[in-house]
Design an enzyme around this catalytic site. Structure first.
Site, PDB file in Angstrom:
ATOM      1  N   ALA A  86       0.854  -1.188   0.000  1.00 42.12           N
ATOM      2  CA  ALA A  86       0.000   0.000   0.000  1.00 42.12           C
ATOM      3  C   ALA A  86       0.887   1.235   0.000  1.00 42.12           C
ATOM      4  CB  ALA A  86      -0.914   0.019   1.222  1.00 42.12           C
ATOM      5  N   ALA A  88       0.210   5.263   0.607  1.00 40.51           N
ATOM      6  CA  ALA A  88      -0.743   6.322   0.944  1.00 40.51           C
ATOM      7  C   ALA A  88      -0.054   7.676   0.901  1.00 40.51           C
ATOM      8  CB  ALA A  88      -1.352   6.055   2.319  1.00 40.51           C
ATOM      9  N   VAL A  90       1.145   9.793   3.239  1.00 42.54           N
ATOM     10  CA  VAL A  90       2.308  10.111   4.065  1.00 42.54           C
ATOM     11  C   VAL A  90       3.242   8.931   4.277  1.00 42.54           C
ATOM     12  CG1 VAL A  90       1.053  11.936   5.270  1.00 42.54           C
ATOM     13  CG2 VAL A  90       1.145   9.646   6.267  1.00 42.54           C
ATOM     14  N   VAL A  93       3.525   0.869   3.017  1.00 42.01           N
ATOM     15  CA  VAL A  93       3.620  -0.321   3.859  1.00 42.01           C
ATOM     16  C   VAL A  93       4.217  -1.476   3.069  1.00 42.01           C
ATOM     17  CG1 VAL A  93       2.337  -1.999   5.249  1.00 42.01           C
ATOM     18  CG2 VAL A  93       1.637   0.412   5.236  1.00 42.01           C
ATOM     19  N   ASP A 242     -10.189   7.620  12.281  1.00 46.03           N
ATOM     20  CA  ASP A 242     -10.020   7.505  10.828  1.00 46.03           C
ATOM     21  C   ASP A 242     -10.578   6.168  10.351  1.00 46.03           C
ATOM     22  OD1 ASP A 242      -9.244   8.266   8.282  1.00 46.03           O
ATOM     23  OD2 ASP A 242      -7.169   7.624   8.526  1.00 46.03           O
TER      24      ASP A 242
END
Length: 275
Positions: A86, A88, A90, A93, A242
């Site tokens: 992944a 994203a 900021v 992973v 979140d």
């Protein structure tokens, strides 16, 4: 069809926000939760920003781990997957394995992310102040206050030690709750820019087709999720802030596992009584 899709307003906005930088992507992610403001079609389009950012190189990822831990990556992991699972706004992973064979998720902050996010939030703050000055009637929306809060939350996300601490605190609160848990965090391998957490094999909570194929009962999952969130808010006064679908996985035994603890909420006892 690909050419046509790029002309759709939602797709075009996603592409523009991605090109502008991580702060704009986070702003788009926040907008994705406000279908009441931007409409359901645009909100659905913006949810793709959760995993739309391009990945940075595996070489850089390995360098960051070495710089942060002071150890060679081969001393920490028996295997490190160069291709991220992944990417994203900021961080990204990677999957890895500890020397004893346990699979882990390694979250690594993007290079220069502090400078990039601060640049974007300064721009948002300037635009908010200009808007309130040019259109005093809009001051009721508290745009400057909202951007200041957005900036504060963004800064907190850029220290993964805070996320590790948040995961530990939430895990303690949920320890005796039915059907939901928090992944284990390996503090000995965690730093400001690197977070090592238990790897979770599961299905995203919004992948209804996969959940049905696996034999999960949607009503049960919904009850557990709703109960847990109300417990976090009203019982504990400390909640995951979140909870988009990409942050909740369902394991084979039907347990809900929440991930990504960069944004957490606190409520005083008085606030909880008021709510």
């Amino acid at each position: 069809s690909t050419r046509r899709s790029k002309h759709q307003p939602g797709e075009a906005l996603c592409d523009a926000l991605t090109a502008l930088g991580p702060g704009f992507v986070k702003f788009g992610q926040a907008l994705a939760t406000r279908a009441d403001l931007i409409g359901p079609d645009m909100a659905r389009a913006l949810t793709s920003l959760q995993d739309k950012m391009p990945a940075f190189s595996a070489v850089k990822a390995r360098e960051i781990i070495t710089e942060e831990t002071g150890r060679n990556i081969t001393e920490i992991f028996s295997h490190f997957e160069d291709q991220p699972v992944a990417a994203a706004s900021v961080a990204q992973v990677h999957q890895a394995s500890l020397p004893d064979g346990r699979k882990v998720a390694v979250k690594i902050l993007r290079p220069h992310i502090h400078r990039l996010v601060r640049r974007d939030t300064r721009f948002f703050l300037g635009m908010a102040r200009l808007t309130e000055w040019l259109a005093p009637a809009l001051r009721r929306l508290k745009l400057v206050k909202a951007v200041e809060q957005f900036s504060q939350l963004s800064e907190m996300e850029l220290d993964l030690r805070l996320e590790a601490a948040a995961a530990g605190r939430l895990a303690e609160h949920l320890a005796d709750d039915e059907g939901i848990r928090v992944p284990a965090v390996y503090l000995e391998h965690t730093s400001k820019a690197v977070l090592v957490m238990e790897w979770i094999d599961g299905v995203r909570i919004d992948d209804l087709e996969a959940l049905h194929r696996a034999g999960h009962q949607i009503d049960r999952l919904t009850r557990i999720a709703a109960t847990s969130f109300f417990n976090q808010v009203f019982r504990d006064g400390y909640f995951h802030g979140d909870m988009h679908p990409g942050n909740i996985f369902i394991t084979a035994d039907g347990t809900l596992v929440s991930i990504d603890f960069g944004i957490m909420g606190n409520l005083s006892f008085t606030d909880r009584l008021f709510l």
